[in-house]
Design a protein around this motif. Structure first.
Motif, PDB file in Angstrom:
ATOM      1  N   UNK A  67      29.318 -21.046 -57.889  1.00 41.80           N
ATOM      2  CA  UNK A  67      29.350 -19.859 -57.017  1.00 41.80           C
ATOM      3  C   UNK A  67      28.188 -19.832 -56.023  1.00 41.80           C
ATOM      4  N   UNK A  68      28.493 -19.479 -54.778  1.00 37.93           N
ATOM      5  CA  UNK A  68      27.434 -19.264 -53.787  1.00 37.93           C
ATOM      6  C   UNK A  68      26.698 -17.958 -54.073  1.00 37.93           C
ATOM      7  N   UNK A  69      27.463 -16.954 -54.465  1.00 37.26           N
ATOM      8  CA  UNK A  69      26.883 -15.640 -54.728  1.00 37.26           C
ATOM      9  C   UNK A  69      27.795 -14.889 -55.681  1.00 37.26           C
ATOM     10  N   UNK A  70      27.412 -13.658 -56.075  1.00 34.67           N
ATOM     11  CA  UNK A  70      28.181 -12.914 -57.072  1.00 34.67           C
ATOM     12  C   UNK A  70      29.635 -12.691 -56.681  1.00 34.67           C
ATOM     13  N   UNK A 129      27.092  -3.767 -67.023  1.00 28.93           N
ATOM     14  CA  UNK A 129      26.145  -4.157 -65.974  1.00 28.93           C
ATOM     15  C   UNK A 129      24.706  -4.178 -66.483  1.00 28.93           C
ATOM     16  N   UNK A 134      23.466 -13.731 -63.659  1.00 28.82           N
ATOM     17  CA  UNK A 134      22.220 -14.410 -63.244  1.00 28.82           C
ATOM     18  C   UNK A 134      22.243 -15.851 -63.727  1.00 28.82           C
ATOM     19  N   UNK A 182      24.646 -18.068 -61.635  1.00 30.64           N
ATOM     20  CA  UNK A 182      24.162 -18.333 -60.282  1.00 30.64           C
ATOM     21  C   UNK A 182      22.929 -19.237 -60.300  1.00 30.64           C
ATOM     22  N   UNK A 183      21.999 -18.961 -61.221  1.00 30.95           N
ATOM     23  CA  UNK A 183      20.781 -19.777 -61.240  1.00 30.95           C
ATOM     24  C   UNK A 183      21.107 -21.194 -61.703  1.00 30.95           C
ATOM     25  N   UNK A 243      22.352 -23.102 -58.720  1.00 35.93           N
ATOM     26  CA  UNK A 243      21.261 -23.530 -57.827  1.00 35.93           C
ATOM     27  C   UNK A 243      20.480 -24.694 -58.444  1.00 35.93           C
ATOM     28  N   UNK A 249      22.311 -27.902 -58.006  1.00 39.25           N
ATOM     29  CA  UNK A 249      22.200 -28.397 -56.625  1.00 39.25           C
ATOM     30  C   UNK A 249      20.861 -29.072 -56.380  1.00 39.25           C
ATOM     31  N   UNK A 275      24.021  -5.762 -56.044  1.00 41.51           N
ATOM     32  CA  UNK A 275      24.123  -7.193 -56.358  1.00 41.51           C
ATOM     33  C   UNK A 275      23.122  -8.014 -55.554  1.00 41.51           C
ATOM     34  N   UNK A 331      19.712  -7.604 -57.131  1.00 38.92           N
ATOM     35  CA  UNK A 331      19.538  -8.226 -58.445  1.00 38.92           C
ATOM     36  C   UNK A 331      19.779  -9.730 -58.420  1.00 38.92           C
ATOM     37  N   UNK A 332      20.737 -10.171 -57.618  1.00 34.16           N
ATOM     38  CA  UNK A 332      21.158 -11.579 -57.685  1.00 34.16           C
ATOM     39  C   UNK A 332      20.911 -12.337 -56.385  1.00 34.16           C
ATOM     40  N   UNK A 355      19.338 -15.725 -56.236  1.00 34.79           N
ATOM     41  CA  UNK A 355      20.089 -16.887 -56.718  1.00 34.79           C
ATOM     42  C   UNK A 355      21.173 -17.322 -55.730  1.00 34.79           C
ATOM     43  N   UNK A 356      21.231 -16.660 -54.597  1.00 35.37           N
ATOM     44  CA  UNK A 356      22.294 -16.964 -53.635  1.00 35.37           C
ATOM     45  C   UNK A 356      22.033 -18.308 -52.971  1.00 35.37           C
ATOM     46  N   UNK A 357      23.107 -19.041 -52.712  1.00 34.14           N
ATOM     47  CA  UNK A 357      22.978 -20.323 -52.025  1.00 34.14           C
ATOM     48  C   UNK A 357      22.631 -20.069 -50.558  1.00 34.14           C
ATOM     49  N   UNK A 383      24.932 -20.736 -47.237  1.00 39.40           N
ATOM     50  CA  UNK A 383      26.153 -20.798 -48.061  1.00 39.40           C
ATOM     51  C   UNK A 383      27.032 -21.955 -47.617  1.00 39.40           C
ATOM     52  N   UNK A 384      27.901 -22.407 -48.516  1.00 39.85           N
ATOM     53  CA  UNK A 384      28.855 -23.478 -48.169  1.00 39.85           C
ATOM     54  C   UNK A 384      29.764 -23.015 -47.044  1.00 39.85           C
TER      55      UNK A 384
END
Lengths: 325, 267
Positions: A146-149, A296, A303, A306-307, A310, A313, B254, B257-258, B261-263, B266-267
């Protein structure tokens, strides 16, 4: 339930896809001994009857009682997560043992071979070309890191439970609902992510069409002893079976026995499905109380996903750097 | 739920409440009693500054510069009946630290469940549905909920964010005993807090058709030298077509909090 909730959030999206069919037949029909207009109580929506009729049961709408029993037994064996497999992937797939699951053990009382009753083949009608393309894109994103949530499902993100709808659907874990009624108000409350709908039955109209909601805007009215609920104003982000923001759901709740509600749903979404469709199943009186499902608040899973993506990668980047040198 | 079942809940048969009562959607009609008890059905909201600080406080600048006056706290005379919260000395220091780091520590920032009594006086409406032996409260904020059990189910199996609520009537007052609350929630945006020994006793007393007088007694021997009370009116939302809408704030936090961790890109 909160401890259980998060751990299971991740496996649900994987296992929802893997419904296991089988075979067998017979007649049915729902005897309506009136429970009046009282829908209150704590209800369990679990059943092992699949949403769509398995392909090997094509043309067969009902099990016989003997076939139903055989089907239930077969599923109980296939689904048994306490059965250890060979070491490796097979065993890891059963890491969540039976204590985590809540699939139910019985087919629906009608002995139908699918929850879907319309169309008659018991299968969800095809998606429109545009809806199919969008669904394929989402499925591909779910397979990739995943790129993001937003690349993950709504259940993993703790936004809406996958089963709460509308329409309500049986799921593999946590099928518990409570219905409250007072005056011209019915509340359908789901244990999953403490989602609830307050449904007015006072003849009021839907909210303005520019207000879009995850669970839509529900309005109810009584037809005899059946609560009919009309829901529109979806935001289209739950993607129920490929639906978009034009989803229109009509539900019918009838208390056919003191310990049973017949739940029927009708789906229209002309931009997503090639024709309307619908189904039915039974809610059974649950044995316990509803507990807090604080999803939640303990969402370490997202987390982690997603981590990890990364980190993978980075590892790959270092490796290709090393190869250059 | 299935793991926590017990035969002790076998009494769960619920008579339908045929309330000839008032509806949230038609506030013009007066509330008729339900089974001899006041009818609290409807959509309610506090209109005060307890959300920012239970204690008396002057107006204050936003802790986030970028949002300017949007994030400023309005002044309030306070809702604690004795004025200040009777903290133990160590707990008072903790409160002050909480306040200093409130952007990091306030559970509301992360869209966490608000706990009791905080859910009552956040600036969002909530709806009471009085359904036989259960009273449901749905809060718009974070779709938080409570079920008030009018028959005591016994001790809760585990602590939770919203606790376990058991109610009974004392004359015209709904008294709710709230236990099994965890130590993760705050009372307001000013860092007022508690431990998992928190015990809250709420009193909902109708005062006319459109007002409920709300009182909550707060006990927590780990944090306070004595029990203390807050008191405030709750008002019926009389707005035309009033109904709860969604405030599913999880999606709104989101990125907070996240996002780390975002790419990128992005792709």
């Amino acid at each position: 339930m909160k401890l259980v909730g998060l751990l299971v959030a991740c496996i649900i999206s994987v296992h929802l896809v893997a419904q296991t069919p089988a075979s067998a037949p017979k007649s049915a029909g729902t005897a309506a001994s009136s429970g009046g207009r009282d829908l209150t109580g704590i209800w369990d929506t679990a059943t092992v009857t699949p949403m769509e009729r398995p392909k090997d049961l094509a043309g067969k709408a009902y099990f016989t009682p003997a076939e139903a029993e055989a089907y239930e037994k077969q599923l109980a064996i296939e689904n048994d997560r306490d059965r250890r497999g060979k070491p490796g992937a097979d065993d890891v797939a059963r890491a969540y043992n039976e204590a985590w699951w809540d699939r139910g053990t019985k087919v629906v009382p009608s002995l139908r071979t699918s929850l879907i009753v319309d169309p008659a083949d018991g299968r969800i009608p095809p998606l429109t070309p545009a809806a199919r393309a969008a669904a394929q894109k989402r499925a591909a994103a779910l397979q990739a890191p995943p790129n993001g949530p937003e690349d993950r499902g709504i259940q993993e993100r703790c936004i809406v439970g996958v089963n709460v709808g509308p329409p309500i659907i049986p799921t593999v874990y946590n099928n518990n609902f409570q219905i409250f009624q007072s005056g011209n108000t019915v509340v359908v409350f789901s244990e999953m992510i403490h989602d609830y709908r307050v449904i007015p039955t006072d003849g009021s109209k839907h909210i303005p069409s520019n207000i879009r909601l995850w669970m839509g805007d529900s309005r109810g009215h009584w037809e005899g002893n059946t609560l009919v609920v009309d829901t529109t104003n979806f935001n289209g982000k739950t993607h129920f079976r490929g639906a978009d923001e034009n989803l229109h759901v009509i539900e019918r709740f009838t208390r056919v026995k003191p310990d049973q509600i017949l739940y029927q749903f009708h789906i229209e979404d002309p931009t997503a499905f090639e024709r309307p469709w619908g189904g039915e199943f039974t809610f059974n009186k649950a044995k316990g109380l509803i507990y807090e499902y604080a999803c939640h608040e303990g969402n370490y899973g997202l987390s982690g996903l997603l981590s990890a993506a990364r980190a993978e990668e980075q590892k790959a980047a270092h490796k290709s750097e090393d190869q250059k040198h | 739920m299935h793991q926590l079942d017990s035969a002790r809940f076998a009494w769960l048969f619920l008579p339908l409440v045929c309330a000839s009562g008032l509806l949230a959607q038609t506030p013009a009609k007066p509330a008729g009693d339900i089974e001899g008890h006041p009818n609290l059905n409807g959509i309610w909201q506090a209109v005060n500054e307890a959300n920012w600080n239970l204690e008396p406080h002057a107006a204050e600048a936003s802790p986030v510069v970028a949002v300017g006056a949007l994030g400023a706290a309005p002044a309030g005379l306070g809702v604690v009946t004795e004025g200040k919260i009777p903290y133990k000395p160590e707990a008072l220091k903790q409160r002050d630290q909480n306040y200093a780091k409130r952007i990091e520590l306030d559970p509301e920032v992360k869209c966490y469940l608000p706990g009791v009594p905080r859910a009552t006086y956040m600036p969002y409406p909530f709806q009471i549905v009085q359904s036989g032996k259960f009273i449901f409260i749905g809060y718009e904020y974070a779709n938080a909920t409570r079920t008030i059990y009018m028959d005591n189910p016994g001790e809760a199996p585990v602590d939770s964010w919203m606790g376990q609520s058991v109610g009974h009537w004392e004359g015209r007052t709904l008294v709710v005993d709230v236990t099994s609350l965890n130590d993760q929630t705050w009372f307001d945006r000013a860092g007022n807090f508690h431990s998992d020994k928190l015990h809250v006793i709420e009193r909902y007393t109708p005062s006319g058709r459109d007002v409920i007088q709300y009182e909550a007694t707060i006990e927590d021997p780990n944090t306070f030298v004595r029990p203390w009370k807050i008191s405030m009116p709750l008002y019926r939302r009389l707005d035309k077509n009033m109904q709860l809408l969604e405030f599913k704030c999880v999606e709104m936090v989101e990125e907070l909090l996240y996002g780390k961790y975002r790419k990128k890109p992005a792709n």
